[in-house]
Design a protein around this motif. Structure first.
Motif, mmCIF file in Angstrom:
data_model
loop_
_atom_site.group_PDB
_atom_site.id
_atom_site.type_symbol
_atom_site.label_atom_id
_atom_site.label_comp_id
_atom_site.label_asym_id
_atom_site.label_seq_id
_atom_site.Cartn_x
_atom_site.Cartn_y
_atom_site.Cartn_z
ATOM 1 N N HIS A 9 0.841 -1.189 0.000
ATOM 2 C CA HIS A 9 0.000 0.000 0.000
ATOM 3 C C HIS A 9 0.880 1.244 0.000
ATOM 4 N N ARG A 10 0.638 2.110 -0.938
ATOM 5 C CA ARG A 10 1.419 3.333 -1.092
ATOM 6 C C ARG A 10 0.491 4.531 -1.220
ATOM 7 N N LEU A 11 1.074 5.729 -1.110
ATOM 8 C CA LEU A 11 0.307 6.946 -1.347
ATOM 9 C C LEU A 11 -0.007 7.061 -2.834
ATOM 10 N N PHE B 66 -12.172 10.634 0.060
ATOM 11 C CA PHE B 66 -12.507 11.808 0.884
ATOM 12 C C PHE B 66 -11.459 12.050 1.981
ATOM 13 N N PHE B 67 -10.249 11.517 1.792
ATOM 14 C CA PHE B 67 -9.240 11.605 2.851
ATOM 15 C C PHE B 67 -8.917 13.042 3.226
ATOM 16 N N PHE B 68 -8.606 13.881 2.242
ATOM 17 C CA PHE B 68 -8.201 15.258 2.550
ATOM 18 C C PHE B 68 -9.392 16.135 2.933
ATOM 19 N N ALA B 69 -10.604 15.644 2.730
ATOM 20 C CA ALA B 69 -11.790 16.421 3.095
ATOM 21 C C ALA B 69 -12.156 16.246 4.561
ATOM 22 N N ASP B 70 -12.171 14.995 5.023
ATOM 23 C CA ASP B 70 -12.611 14.792 6.406
ATOM 24 C C ASP B 70 -11.915 13.652 7.145
ATOM 25 N N LYS B 71 -10.806 13.097 6.550
ATOM 26 C CA LYS B 71 -10.119 11.989 7.216
ATOM 27 C C LYS B 71 -8.627 12.236 7.417
ATOM 28 N N PHE B 72 -8.215 13.471 7.171
ATOM 29 C CA PHE B 72 -6.783 13.772 7.241
ATOM 30 C C PHE B 72 -6.210 13.492 8.622
ATOM 31 N N HIS B 73 -7.031 13.642 9.647
ATOM 32 C CA HIS B 73 -6.574 13.428 11.026
ATOM 33 C C HIS B 73 -6.182 11.969 11.289
ATOM 34 N N GLN B 74 -6.608 11.057 10.405
ATOM 35 C CA GLN B 74 -6.278 9.648 10.593
ATOM 36 C C GLN B 74 -4.833 9.329 10.220
ATOM 37 N N GLY B 75 -4.188 10.206 9.484
ATOM 38 C CA GLY B 75 -2.790 10.016 9.129
ATOM 39 C C GLY B 75 -2.596 9.365 7.768
ATOM 40 N N LEU B 76 -1.392 9.542 7.210
ATOM 41 C CA LEU B 76 -1.107 9.058 5.852
ATOM 42 C C LEU B 76 -1.076 7.535 5.752
ATOM 43 N N ASP B 77 -0.732 6.853 6.836
ATOM 44 C CA ASP B 77 -0.758 5.393 6.785
ATOM 45 C C ASP B 77 -2.183 4.883 6.571
ATOM 46 N N ALA B 78 -3.133 5.578 7.196
ATOM 47 C CA ALA B 78 -4.535 5.210 6.981
ATOM 48 C C ALA B 78 -4.927 5.469 5.528
ATOM 49 N N TYR B 79 -4.398 6.542 4.969
ATOM 50 C CA TYR B 79 -4.683 6.872 3.566
ATOM 51 C C TYR B 79 -4.166 5.773 2.651
ATOM 52 N N LYS B 80 -2.963 5.291 2.932
ATOM 53 C CA LYS B 80 -2.405 4.203 2.124
ATOM 54 C C LYS B 80 -3.314 2.982 2.157
ATOM 55 N N GLY B 81 -3.859 2.706 3.330
ATOM 56 C CA GLY B 81 -4.716 1.541 3.477
ATOM 57 C C GLY B 81 -6.025 1.649 2.716
ATOM 58 N N MET B 82 -6.399 2.863 2.324
ATOM 59 C CA MET B 82 -7.627 3.058 1.538
ATOM 60 C C MET B 82 -7.405 2.760 0.056
ATOM 61 N N LYS C 28 -0.135 19.067 -1.255
ATOM 62 C CA LYS C 28 1.252 19.323 -1.667
ATOM 63 C C LYS C 28 2.241 18.892 -0.600
ATOM 64 N N SER C 29 1.962 19.170 0.645
ATOM 65 C CA SER C 29 2.886 18.809 1.726
ATOM 66 C C SER C 29 2.886 17.302 1.993
ATOM 67 N N SER C 30 1.763 16.650 1.731
ATOM 68 C CA SER C 30 1.662 15.212 1.999
ATOM 69 C C SER C 30 2.254 14.373 0.875
ATOM 70 N N ILE C 31 2.037 14.787 -0.368
ATOM 71 C CA ILE C 31 2.516 14.032 -1.541
ATOM 72 C C ILE C 31 3.112 15.038 -2.528
ATOM 73 N N PRO C 32 4.324 15.484 -2.317
ATOM 74 C CA PRO C 32 4.909 16.566 -3.149
ATOM 75 C C PRO C 32 4.924 16.278 -4.641
ATOM 76 N N ASP C 33 5.107 15.008 -5.033
ATOM 77 C CA ASP C 33 5.251 14.671 -6.456
ATOM 78 C C ASP C 33 3.955 14.182 -7.095
ATOM 79 N N VAL C 34 2.838 14.322 -6.396
ATOM 80 C CA VAL C 34 1.579 13.819 -6.941
ATOM 81 C C VAL C 34 1.165 14.609 -8.178
ATOM 82 N N LYS C 35 0.459 13.942 -9.077
ATOM 83 C CA LYS C 35 -0.097 14.614 -10.253
ATOM 84 C C LYS C 35 -1.607 14.736 -10.077
ATOM 85 N N LEU C 36 -2.130 15.890 -10.471
ATOM 86 C CA LEU C 36 -3.535 16.200 -10.246
ATOM 87 C C LEU C 36 -4.280 16.338 -11.570
ATOM 88 N N LEU C 37 -5.504 15.852 -11.591
ATOM 89 C CA LEU C 37 -6.376 15.968 -12.755
ATOM 90 C C LEU C 37 -7.596 16.786 -12.371
#
Length: 416
Positions: A111-113, A148-164, A194-203
């Motif tokens: 599981h990755r970002l 919806f991670f950055f909308a209302d689940k950011f407090h769970q942390g990036l590891d939780a985001y990876k698991g999604m 930007k601070s969480s995933i600096p190299d991410v690409k957005l559409l």
């Protein structure tokens, strides 16, 4: 014994021996003749065998030379094939390589970002884009597409985001899309990403704001049913909804703006609107110029892709080919893979193989199609309509914001 008798006896004996000798000589002669013929036949047979072997060897050598010549011509692009056939052959080899790579690297999956995030816009085709991209062997998406991670689940942390997100290997891209990211709370959404995933690409998929608002209204009414008071279900018609919210929104914007105010300076105002009146977002979601500069300030053209959703609806194959280039993916999804569903004319994905070139006028087999849900494109099917007067009111409202958006992104979408 008499002399004559003796002489006769001698001749008789000699004749007998001569007969035996002559018979033996004939036998030897026949044997010699047989041996001679056997050798001749053997030589002829060996000659013929050798001749056949030489012919086979020459044929194999010729075939190998032809194969090598054809391979060289294929590698060098000199073989006489149509451009489409060459394109399909190249794609076929790439697909084989990618599938083999994925098979060999199953143990390296984790599981990755995400490397790609779709920001929206709602009802502009974001589901279609991510669904069609998911047919690429190097793209993985989560069930339901949205986190919806950055909308209302950011407090769970990036590891939780990876698991999604689904597990991926080193080359694969995990991708999600949550349409409210673009213009909903929190206001610092661009900074968080930007601070969480600096190299991410957005559409960012955009479309005609007037048609988008109408589509959003129909979506909400069908989703929540007429009896439900949530959002816009209590309004029987789109005209009623526009009459209820457009004047209020116009007054708000007028009170916020001054002669020196750029619409993007009002991002916080627009972001805060859903907290007090979510139904109004059916209109504010189409004011793209209020938000785009906040994203452009952190993400340049190499990491932020603006997609014309109306063009995607009419020509998804070309847009998907362009997106593979933007995402750095091998181009294995081709525009020829996208065909219209006979029942309603909406585009679906169907892998177009080299073998299909041999079948002229091949009819579309609906069993081969991988389509979006039948609930997609409700307003395009003509089942729902809005009055021309209401649509024109909205066009007049959105027109100055559209013009500003064209200038901000350097693209003219020619919305009415």
């Amino acid at each position: 014994m008499k002399p004559n008798t003796l002489l006769w006896w001698i001749h008789r004996k000699n004749a007998r021996y001569l007969i035996k000798i002559f018979g033996l000589f004939n036998i030897l002669l026949l044997f010699a003749a047989w041996r001679f013929l056997y050798r001749v036949e053997g030589n002829v047979s060996n000659y013929n065998v050798n001749k056949v072997e030489r012919a086979v060897a020459n044929a194999e050598a010729s075939k190998e030379t032809t194969d090598n010549s054809q391979k060289f011509r294929e590698d060098s692009g000199q073989i006489n094939r149509s451009p489409l056939e060459q394109k399909l052959q190249i794609r076929k080899k790439k697909l084989e390589e990618l599938r083999q790579y994925n098979k060999e690297n199953i143990k390296n999956e984790k599981h990755r970002l995400p490397k790609v995030i779709g920001l929206g816009i709602k009802k502009c085709g974001s589901t279609g884009v991510i669904t069609f991209l998911s047919h690429h062997p190097l793209v993985r998406i989560p069930p339901g597409h949205e986190t919806f991670f950055f909308a209302d689940k950011f407090h769970q942390g990036l590891d939780a985001y990876k698991g999604m997100l689904p597990p991926t290997n080193e080359r694969q891209l995990a991708m999600e899309k949550t349409p409210i990211y673009f213009g909903f709370p929190p206001e610092n959404m661009p900074q968080l990403i930007k601070s969480s995933i600096p190299d991410v690409k957005l559409l960012v998929i955009v479309c005609d704001p007037t048609a988008r608002a109408f589509s959003d209204f129909i979506h909400e009414r069908v989703k929540y049913k007429i009896a439900n008071e949530k959002m816009v279900a209590k309004y029987e018609t789109f005209e009623q909804y526009v009459d209820a919210f457009l004047p209020t929104l116009q007054d708000k914007i007028k009170s916020w703006m001054t002669s020196s105010t750029h619409i993007s300076d009002l991002r916080k105002n627009f972001v805060d609107l859903p907290r007090g009146n979510a139904a109004m977002t059916l209109l504010t979601n189409g004011i793209y110029s209020a938000h785009i500069k906040s994203w452009q300030s952190l993400f340049n053209e190499s990491s932020l892709k603006i997609i014309d959703g109306d063009r995607f609806i009419e020509d998804p194959g070309t847009v998907i080919e362009e997106l593979q280039d933007f995402l750095g993916l091998p181009k294995v999804l081709l525009k020829e893979d996208f065909v219209r569903r006979p029942s309603d004319g909406h585009f679906c994905y169907r892998h177009f193989a080299v073998e299909d070139l041999q079948i002229s006028n091949k009819e579309v087999d609906v069993k081969e199609l991988k389509c979006l849900g039948k609930h997609k494109g409700r307003t395009r099917k003509g089942n729902y309509t809005a009055s021309a007067e209401t649509m024109e009111r909205l066009r007049a409202f959105f027109r100055p914001f559209n013009q500003q958006f064209y200038e901000d992104v350097g693209m003219n979408f020619n919305w009415k």
